[in-house]
Write a protein that holds these residues in place. Structure first.
Motif, PDB file in Angstrom:
ATOM      1  N   GLN A  16      32.415  59.877  53.929  1.00 39.73           N
ATOM      2  CA  GLN A  16      33.751  60.142  53.406  1.00 39.73           C
ATOM      3  C   GLN A  16      34.046  61.636  53.393  1.00 39.73           C
ATOM      4  OE1 GLN A  16      34.696  58.121  49.805  1.00 39.73           O
ATOM      5  NE2 GLN A  16      36.635  59.157  49.502  1.00 39.73           N
ATOM      6  N   ASN A  20      36.466  61.678  56.097  1.00 40.11           N
ATOM      7  CA  ASN A  20      37.547  61.189  55.244  1.00 40.11           C
ATOM      8  C   ASN A  20      37.800  59.695  55.445  1.00 40.11           C
ATOM      9  OD1 ASN A  20      39.425  61.499  53.230  1.00 40.11           O
ATOM     10  ND2 ASN A  20      41.058  62.256  54.575  1.00 40.11           N
ATOM     11  N   LEU A  21      36.699  58.949  55.563  1.00 43.46           N
ATOM     12  CA  LEU A  21      36.765  57.496  55.656  1.00 43.46           C
ATOM     13  C   LEU A  21      35.906  56.913  54.534  1.00 43.46           C
ATOM     14  CD1 LEU A  21      36.504  56.502  59.445  1.00 43.46           C
ATOM     15  CD2 LEU A  21      38.391  56.013  57.888  1.00 43.46           C
ATOM     16  N   LEU A 105      30.947  50.830  61.035  1.00 44.27           N
ATOM     17  CA  LEU A 105      31.970  51.086  62.051  1.00 44.27           C
ATOM     18  C   LEU A 105      31.445  50.625  63.400  1.00 44.27           C
ATOM     19  CD1 LEU A 105      33.214  54.699  61.177  1.00 44.27           C
ATOM     20  CD2 LEU A 105      34.195  52.498  60.453  1.00 44.27           C
ATOM     21  N   TYR A 132      44.007  56.291  61.188  1.00 42.50           N
ATOM     22  CA  TYR A 132      42.751  55.585  60.920  1.00 42.50           C
ATOM     23  C   TYR A 132      41.895  55.505  62.175  1.00 42.50           C
ATOM     24  CZ  TYR A 132      39.760  51.493  61.127  1.00 42.50           C
ATOM     25  OH  TYR A 132      38.706  50.655  61.381  1.00 42.50           O
ATOM     26  N   ARG A 135      40.194  58.787  63.071  1.00 47.02           N
ATOM     27  CA  ARG A 135      39.051  59.057  62.197  1.00 47.02           C
ATOM     28  C   ARG A 135      37.898  58.112  62.514  1.00 47.02           C
ATOM     29  NH1 ARG A 135      41.978  59.974  56.286  1.00 47.02           N
ATOM     30  NH2 ARG A 135      43.357  61.685  56.937  1.00 47.02           N
ATOM     31  N   HIS A 136      38.236  56.869  62.813  1.00 45.44           N
ATOM     32  CA  HIS A 136      37.218  55.875  63.180  1.00 45.44           C
ATOM     33  C   HIS A 136      36.443  56.343  64.407  1.00 45.44           C
ATOM     34  CE1 HIS A 136      35.549  52.265  65.056  1.00 45.44           C
ATOM     35  NE2 HIS A 136      35.706  51.628  63.917  1.00 45.44           N
ATOM     36  N   LEU A 230      42.241  49.635  53.597  1.00 48.43           N
ATOM     37  CA  LEU A 230      41.567  50.905  53.901  1.00 48.43           C
ATOM     38  C   LEU A 230      42.556  51.893  54.499  1.00 48.43           C
ATOM     39  CD1 LEU A 230      39.109  52.725  54.333  1.00 48.43           C
ATOM     40  CD2 LEU A 230      38.628  51.467  56.440  1.00 48.43           C
ATOM     41  N   LEU A 234      44.090  55.947  53.095  1.00 48.36           N
ATOM     42  CA  LEU A 234      43.870  57.231  53.776  1.00 48.36           C
ATOM     43  C   LEU A 234      44.915  58.253  53.346  1.00 48.36           C
ATOM     44  CD1 LEU A 234      43.011  56.012  57.388  1.00 48.36           C
ATOM     45  CD2 LEU A 234      41.462  56.605  55.521  1.00 48.36           C
TER      46      LEU A 234
END
Length: 234
Positions: A16, A20-21, A105, A132, A135-136, A230, A234
């Motif tokens: 995270q 930032n996940l 992930l 998202y 970031r993924h 989720l 964000l």
């Protein structure tokens, strides 16, 4: 042939902070390790790229530490079949059943599940879905870098080297290399100078995984609902 799995709450805190996940405890993918043509069950090891291999599933953390490895399947085996047959899948399922908001992930070759997040293909530019997915992809690049570092340190795993052993022995060699990889990380040994990202070379598209159609659809819908939650966080 075996597997190992390590988990700690610090994993998703670090993911995270870096990407930032929230809730991510690791990244999953498969990579091929070339072997010589086996004497028996040759068809199980002949992969779609035209050579014999093990299709090795790995999960790593934000620091490229290998948390889990499953090296017992041949190159013809689908990534999704290996995942569904692994010890980690029911473990993650059980965490979700007990209310743990944690997930792995994976790429689009895996099925979206409440405990496994996949990217959103063709997300609208500027949307939360695109944010998202960006970031993924950035976070999941950890497993590609992990493959690259592992094979750069232990070059017997490179495609052009080819392990000249029975598949059972080759599997044990892969496990040993993964343990040594983690030891090297813990000792803060410098990486080889020619480390490159390992391109995705896992199995084919999804294969049936033994769930009923209704059960699989319920898990897909539940996974998408959690994914939407989720994205909204964000």
């Amino acid at each position: 042939m075996g597997t190992f799995f390590l988990i700690n709450n610090i994993f998703f805190i670090r993911f995270q902070k870096r990407f930032n996940l929230p809730g991510v405890i690791g990244c999953i993918d498969c990579t091929h390790v070339a072997i010589v043509k086996p004497d028996h069950d040759e068809h199980l090891f002949f992969n779609r790229k035209g050579y014999h291999s093990l299709n090795v599933q790995m999960i790593c953390d934000h620091n490229l530490k290998i948390l889990n490895v499953n090296s017992k399947y041949g190159g013809a085996t689908h990534d999704s079949f290996i995942w569904a047959s692994s010890q980690v899948e029911p473990y993650m399922r059980e965490l979700h059943r007990h209310g743990e908001q944690t997930w792995l992930l994976g790429d689009s070759g895996y099925r979206q599940r409440p405990w496994l997040m996949t990217p959103i293909l063709n997300a609208a530019p500027g949307s939360r879905e695109e944010m998202y997915t960006t970031r993924h992809i950035q976070a999941k690049n950890c497993i590609e870098r992990c493959f690259g570092l592992l094979k750069a340190r232990w070059r017997c795993l490179l495609k052009h080297r080819t392990l000249h052993y029975h598949p059972h022995v080759a599997s044990k060699i892969v496990l040993a290399c993964c343990v040594l990889h983690n030891i090297a990380l813990q000792a803060h040994l410098p990486p080889p100078v020619d480390v490159v990202a390992e391109p995705h070379d896992g199995g084919d598209d999804e294969a049936p995984v033994g769930l009923s159609a209704a059960s699989s659809q319920d898990e897909l819908m539940n996974g998408r609902a959690i994914l939407n939650c989720l994205i909204n966080r964000l």
